[in-house]
Design an enzyme around this catalytic site. Structure first.
Site, PDB file in Angstrom:
ATOM      1  N   LYS A  10       0.849  -1.201   0.000  1.00 10.45           N
ATOM      2  CA  LYS A  10       0.000   0.000   0.000  1.00 10.45           C
ATOM      3  C   LYS A  10       0.881   1.246   0.000  1.00 10.45           C
ATOM      4  O   LYS A  10       2.040   1.237   0.430  1.00 10.45           O
ATOM      5  CB  LYS A  10      -0.950   0.004   1.193  1.00 10.45           C
ATOM      6  N   MET A 100       5.069   0.311   3.755  1.00  6.53           N
ATOM      7  CA  MET A 100       4.255  -0.125   2.629  1.00  6.53           C
ATOM      8  C   MET A 100       3.250  -1.204   3.018  1.00  6.53           C
ATOM      9  O   MET A 100       2.602  -1.800   2.165  1.00  6.53           O
ATOM     10  CB  MET A 100       5.158  -0.631   1.497  1.00  6.53           C
ATOM     11  N   ASP A 137      -3.497  -1.122   9.723  1.00  6.14           N
ATOM     12  CA  ASP A 137      -3.510  -1.155   8.253  1.00  6.14           C
ATOM     13  C   ASP A 137      -4.217  -2.389   7.695  1.00  6.14           C
ATOM     14  O   ASP A 137      -4.506  -2.445   6.497  1.00  6.14           O
ATOM     15  CB  ASP A 137      -2.075  -1.131   7.696  1.00  6.14           C
TER      16      ASP A 137
END
Length: 287
Positions: A10, A100, A137
């Site tokens: 991400k 990420m 997340d």
């Protein structure tokens, strides 16, 4: 029974944290996208044991209870009330400790995979709530498509897909501890972002407004301890990216180009300054 799940990385097109909750957890307001740089998570259930094992081709990851994929399997095992064990193999492509979401995406892939293997019939919304107990997340990574993310990470509002963009992603050699950065946030002196403006621009296909309003509230904090972040960001902009910024708590930096040939040029130019450079596109996981 076995299954393989894609676990996309991400990026944060906009990241803000308006306040800290009384329990110490941040409130989030972010625009997040997934990209086609991804881990591949291979999951196999076993009837001869109730043990959970995690293996990986990366030497940088713990494979015990500290691993988020392990935690995801443990939660699903409990919810399924099963005595079956789980073997997980993580084929790692996403850089570790890079901002990420690699660990969160692996965990989300395990939740989705075991939901199918054990026919638990949880909705994506239910899996996102389970995922929030693992990491903030994980709910976004359950969906892995452009979204406005609010609350503690559990409120996911889908946005339009962004397939037309070219993204240059660079991971400096430093690794960043997310808990350390979050503890260092001084809320009285944060510069906040127009996250809603970025989300609105995406929905209206307004590329100039999107790149104008993008930003990461945590970039000044992390770059104070990791100055390579700003050096790479400046290189990206000087080489021709329309916008560049840090993702998550860092240290990964990404740049956006509308033109593919320019993105290729930026990628090749950056490789002289940074070992880990990737040219990627936005990605949306299909139901």
């Amino acid at each position: 029974m076995e299954i393989s799940e894609k676990a996309p990385a991400k990026l944060n097109f906009s990241l803000d944290t308006p306040f800290r909750h009384l329990d110490g957890e941040p409130e989030w307001k972010m625009v997040m996208i997934s990209i086609d740089l991804a881990d591949y998570v291979h999951i196999k259930t076993r009837t001869d044991t109730n043990q959970i094992t995690v293996r990986t081709d990366s030497g940088f990851l713990p494979c015990d209870h500290r691993n988020l994929a392990f935690q995801a399997a443990k939660k699903m095992q409990s919810l399924a009330q099963t005595h079956e064990g789980v073997d997980i193999y993580l084929d790692k492509k996403i850089p570790v400790a890079a901002g990420m979401g690699g660990g969160s995406s692996d965990a989300a892939a395990v939740l989705r995979g075991l939901n199918k293997l054990w026919a638990l019939n949880f909705t994506l919304e239910q899996l996102a709530k389970i995922g929030l107990e693992i990491d903030s997340d994980v709910p976004f990574c359950i969906y892995s498509r452009p979204a406005l993310v609010t609350g503690r990470g559990e409120i996911i509002t889908p946005l339009k897909d962004l397939e037309h963009l070219n993204l240059v992603v660079a991971k400096p050699k430093d690794s960043v501890s997310t808990p350390t950065i979050l503890k260092r946030i001084d809320y009285e002196h944060l510069t906040h972002q127009d996250v809603d403006g970025v989300a609105k621009a995406i929905m209206e296909d307004d590329y100039p407004q999107m790149i104008k309003k993008m930003g990461n509230t945590l970039e000044p904090l992390t770059s104070k301890y990791h100055p390579d972040i700003l050096k790479i960001k400046q290189k990206m902009l000087s080489f021709g990216c329309d916008a560049a910024q840090m993702s998550g708590t860092g240290p990964t930096v990404f740049g956006i180009c509308r033109n593919h040939s320019r993105a290729v040029r930026v990628t090749n130019s950056l490789r002289g300054f940074c070992r880990e450079v990737y040219l990627v596109r936005p990605y949306s996981l299909k139901d």
